[in-house]
Design an enzyme around this catalytic site. Structure first.
Site, PDB file in Angstrom:
ATOM      1  N   LYS A 167      -7.391  -1.324  -3.302  1.00 23.29           N
ATOM      2  CA  LYS A 167      -8.670  -0.838  -3.831  1.00 23.29           C
ATOM      3  C   LYS A 167      -9.553  -0.568  -2.616  1.00 23.29           C
ATOM      4  O   LYS A 167     -10.039  -1.477  -1.959  1.00 23.29           O
ATOM      5  CB  LYS A 167      -9.291  -1.882  -4.758  1.00 23.29           C
ATOM      6  CG  LYS A 167     -10.788  -1.735  -5.030  1.00 23.29           C
ATOM      7  CD  LYS A 167     -11.136  -0.447  -5.744  1.00 23.29           C
ATOM      8  CE  LYS A 167     -12.615  -0.485  -6.171  1.00 23.29           C
ATOM      9  NZ  LYS A 167     -13.547  -0.490  -5.012  1.00 23.29           N
ATOM     10  N   GLY A 224     -15.065 -10.412  -0.204  1.00 20.76           N
ATOM     11  CA  GLY A 224     -16.317  -9.743  -0.561  1.00 20.76           C
ATOM     12  C   GLY A 224     -17.360 -10.727  -1.027  1.00 20.76           C
ATOM     13  O   GLY A 224     -17.335 -11.911  -0.658  1.00 20.76           O
ATOM     14  N   SER A 225     -18.267 -10.247  -1.851  1.00 20.33           N
ATOM     15  CA  SER A 225     -19.407 -11.045  -2.264  1.00 20.33           C
ATOM     16  C   SER A 225     -19.005 -12.147  -3.245  1.00 20.33           C
ATOM     17  O   SER A 225     -17.998 -12.043  -3.943  1.00 20.33           O
ATOM     18  CB  SER A 225     -20.461 -10.153  -2.916  1.00 20.33           C
ATOM     19  OG  SER A 225     -20.018  -9.715  -4.199  1.00 20.33           O
ATOM     20  N   GLY A 228     -19.308 -10.714  -6.973  1.00 21.19           N
ATOM     21  CA  GLY A 228     -18.230  -9.791  -7.279  1.00 21.19           C
ATOM     22  C   GLY A 228     -16.889 -10.495  -7.357  1.00 21.19           C
ATOM     23  O   GLY A 228     -16.076 -10.225  -8.262  1.00 21.19           O
ATOM     24  N   GLY A 229     -16.647 -11.406  -6.426  1.00 19.88           N
ATOM     25  CA  GLY A 229     -15.391 -12.140  -6.424  1.00 19.88           C
ATOM     26  C   GLY A 229     -15.233 -13.024  -7.646  1.00 19.88           C
ATOM     27  O   GLY A 229     -14.153 -13.082  -8.252  1.00 19.88           O
ATOM     28  N   GLU A 248     -11.924 -14.676  -0.925  1.00 20.82           N
ATOM     29  CA  GLU A 248     -12.809 -15.184   0.119  1.00 20.82           C
ATOM     30  C   GLU A 248     -14.204 -14.681  -0.216  1.00 20.82           C
ATOM     31  O   GLU A 248     -14.450 -13.471  -0.248  1.00 20.82           O
ATOM     32  CB  GLU A 248     -12.371 -14.679   1.491  1.00 20.82           C
ATOM     33  CG  GLU A 248     -13.233 -15.209   2.622  1.00 20.82           C
ATOM     34  CD  GLU A 248     -13.080 -14.408   3.894  1.00 20.82           C
ATOM     35  OE1 GLU A 248     -14.113 -14.064   4.498  1.00 20.82           O
ATOM     36  OE2 GLU A 248     -11.934 -14.103   4.267  1.00 20.82           O
ATOM     37  N   CYS A 285     -18.161 -12.947   7.889  1.00 23.34           N
ATOM     38  CA  CYS A 285     -18.022 -14.058   6.937  1.00 23.34           C
ATOM     39  C   CYS A 285     -18.113 -15.401   7.644  1.00 23.34           C
ATOM     40  O   CYS A 285     -18.366 -16.423   7.008  1.00 23.34           O
ATOM     41  CB  CYS A 285     -16.704 -13.944   6.176  1.00 23.34           C
ATOM     42  SG  CYS A 285     -15.259 -13.800   7.248  1.00 23.34           S
ATOM     43  N   GLU A 375     -25.428 -18.469   1.071  1.00 23.85           N
ATOM     44  CA  GLU A 375     -25.368 -17.555   2.208  1.00 23.85           C
ATOM     45  C   GLU A 375     -26.372 -16.412   2.066  1.00 23.85           C
ATOM     46  O   GLU A 375     -26.516 -15.838   0.992  1.00 23.85           O
ATOM     47  CB  GLU A 375     -23.959 -16.974   2.311  1.00 23.85           C
ATOM     48  CG  GLU A 375     -23.769 -15.971   3.427  1.00 23.85           C
ATOM     49  CD  GLU A 375     -22.413 -15.287   3.363  1.00 23.85           C
ATOM     50  OE1 GLU A 375     -21.877 -14.956   4.435  1.00 23.85           O
ATOM     51  OE2 GLU A 375     -21.889 -15.085   2.252  1.00 23.85           O
TER      52      GLU A 375
END
Length: 491
Positions: A167, A224-225, A228-229, A248, A285, A375
């Protein structure tokens, strides 16, 4: 309707024409092709997969003069940084090839039969590992090469014998398209089915959801965020046949500055830390977002030195307007918090380059408020002032999970340092005793993951050669006949 557009990260202007995202039918077709190729690809030898990975590395390096400038236009990360990242990506691909050639992937545990009744007696058992099947790989925005189309997740899945459906990330769409085309050429040249490497693209949530929901997808790799994750992790868990989701998601990466190092090294460490906080505009990250400092005069001097050096930093433009907006929101929330003293104001509005932020908070206030423990993705950090080792441990426990914890000054064997190291290993996947966390070596010993919320699968890593373990499933073969043991593609 077209919803993908290459954008110049520095000017905000479009580069070329826009194009349409993958349709639902195209996503389904990509997954179907991967599923059709899965058995044949799983049956390839380690040498064949190693050759594929090496050819991908060579093709990537051969495309440097085109790909690196394109990545710079779409990300604004700079030619030097991106050239090094391309080299790292090729290094990863070759490294997984080396692992395959050493036979580690196909190592077999062979327990010979023991005569007699159980529990002492037993049949012959062989423990082998087999590929999971097609993997959905979600590219990240902040590493256009190393965590993107041909990044570590793709390399690990291919090494394991799993077809990949990438993706692409909409932050660097044209780079992704050209890298996908390069990969497809390599796959075709090696005579492998087209389904070994597939891709889909689209900025809408529905694109990722449909990919994860596809019945033939056997696992998901995501960087990613957090939001979203977690949304995609729920989709993976709620399928009729739930699948592993290796996510992650983000990390505050605590860095503990212990009193012994401050008098002699404080100024140099402050300069090093300021550069690490602002590296890549803080879009790592592993960026140190939490700095734990003792509440005393030496600690005051260190914090002031850090603030002075941060003021002198000039971060470049952030990757996307969305990431920049989230950074400004995060900085604003910290600035407005009653317990936070602003030391470096940061933020500059959406029309200017980002400025670093540094705030200071007392340990008790930090521990009591979960809003301070999340974060802020960008060049921003909180200094947490502690008055004891006990408070330091409490701050680490409040964080809960991180990719890294850095301990500056734990060089001697003392009961206090032992307690601190134990606490750090409970919180993080990687514990540093020198340097800064914003470099992640690609090596067999690497662990890039950590307890939630840093990752959804803390026993696994997304960097280093152990990453391919995520895409292999153990199988025990009991009293297997010789033809099964010797048949390539079965064991």
């Amino acid at each position: 309707m077209a919803d993908l557009q290459s954008i110049n990260a520095r000017t905000g202007q479009p580069l070329g024409a826009a194009w349409a995202a993958s349709t639902a039918e195209e996503i389904d077709a990509a997954v179907a092709a991967a599923a059709q190729a899965a058995a044949l690809f799983a049956a390839t030898s380690a040498a064949e997969r190693a050759a594929l990975l090496r050819d991908l590395a060579e093709a990537l390096l051969a495309g440097r003069d085109t790909l690196v400038p394109l990545a710079d236009r779409e990300s604004g990360l700079g030619l030097a940084r991106l050239g090094g990242e391309l080299d790292r990506t090729a290094f990863q691909l070759r490294g997984f090839a080396d692992v395959l050639e050493r036979g580690i992937v196909h190592a077999v545990i062979d327990d010979a039969a023991v005569a007699g009744m159980p529990p002492a007696g037993r049949p012959r058992m062989l423990r082998v590992r087999v590929p999971l099947g097609p993997v959905a790989m979600f590219s990240a925005s902040n590493f256009p090469f190393a965590f993107s189309v041909l990044g570590g997740d793709t390399a690990a899945a291919l090494a394991a014998g799993c077809p990949v459906v990438v993706k692409s990330h909409p932050a660097h769409p044209e780079l992704s398209r050209q890298t996908v085309a390069l990969a497809r050429q390599v796959v075709a040249a090696r005579g492998l089915p087209v389904g070994v490497f597939q891709s889909v693209e689209g900025a809408a949530v529905e694109t990722g959801v449909r990919l994860v929901q596809a019945p033939a997808i056997a696992a998901v790799a995501f960087t990613g965020s957090f939001h979203g994750g977690m949304a995609l992790a729920r989709v993976a868990a709620e399928r009729a046949r739930p699948i592993p989701f290796y996510g992650e998601l983000g990390s505050v990466n605590p860095l503990v500055v212990l009193p012994p190092v401050v008098p002699s090294q404080g100024a140099a460490l402050a300069e090093t830390l300021a550069a690490s906080i602002c590296q890549g505009a803080g879009q790592f990250c592993t960026s140190p977002g939490l700095v734990i400092v003792r509440q005393d005069a030496a600690g005051d001097a260190f914090v002031q030195a850090l603030a002075d050096r941060l003021v002198a930093q000039t971060p470049h433009a952030m990757l996307t307007p969305g990431i920049r907006h989230a950074f400004e929101q995060g900085v604003s929330a910290w600035s407005c918090h009653a317990g936070v003293q602003t030391l470096v104001p940061g933020g500059a509005g959406m029309d200017a380059l980002p400025r670093p932020f540094l705030g200071q908070v007392q340990a008790g206030d930090f521990i009591a408020d979960a809003r301070l423990q999340t974060e802020v993705f960008g060049a921003a950090a909180l200094v947490v002032r502690v008055d004891s080792l006990a408070q330091t441990l409490a701050v680490l426990r409040a964080v809960g999970g991180a990719l890294t914890v850095t301990l500056w000054g734990a060089d001697s064997d003392t009961p206090e340092h032992r307690d601190l190291v134990r606490a750090a290993t409970q919180v993080a996947g990687r514990v540093l005793f020198a340097g800064v966390p914003t470099g992640v070596a690609v090596t067999a010993a690497q662990q890039h993951g950590g307890p939630f919320p840093a990752s959804t699968a803390p026993a696994t890593t997304s960097v280093g050669y152990a990453a391919l373990d995520r895409f292999l499933r153990p199988v025990a073969l009991q009293e297997a006949p010789a033809w099964v043991v010797n048949c390539r593609g079965l064991v």
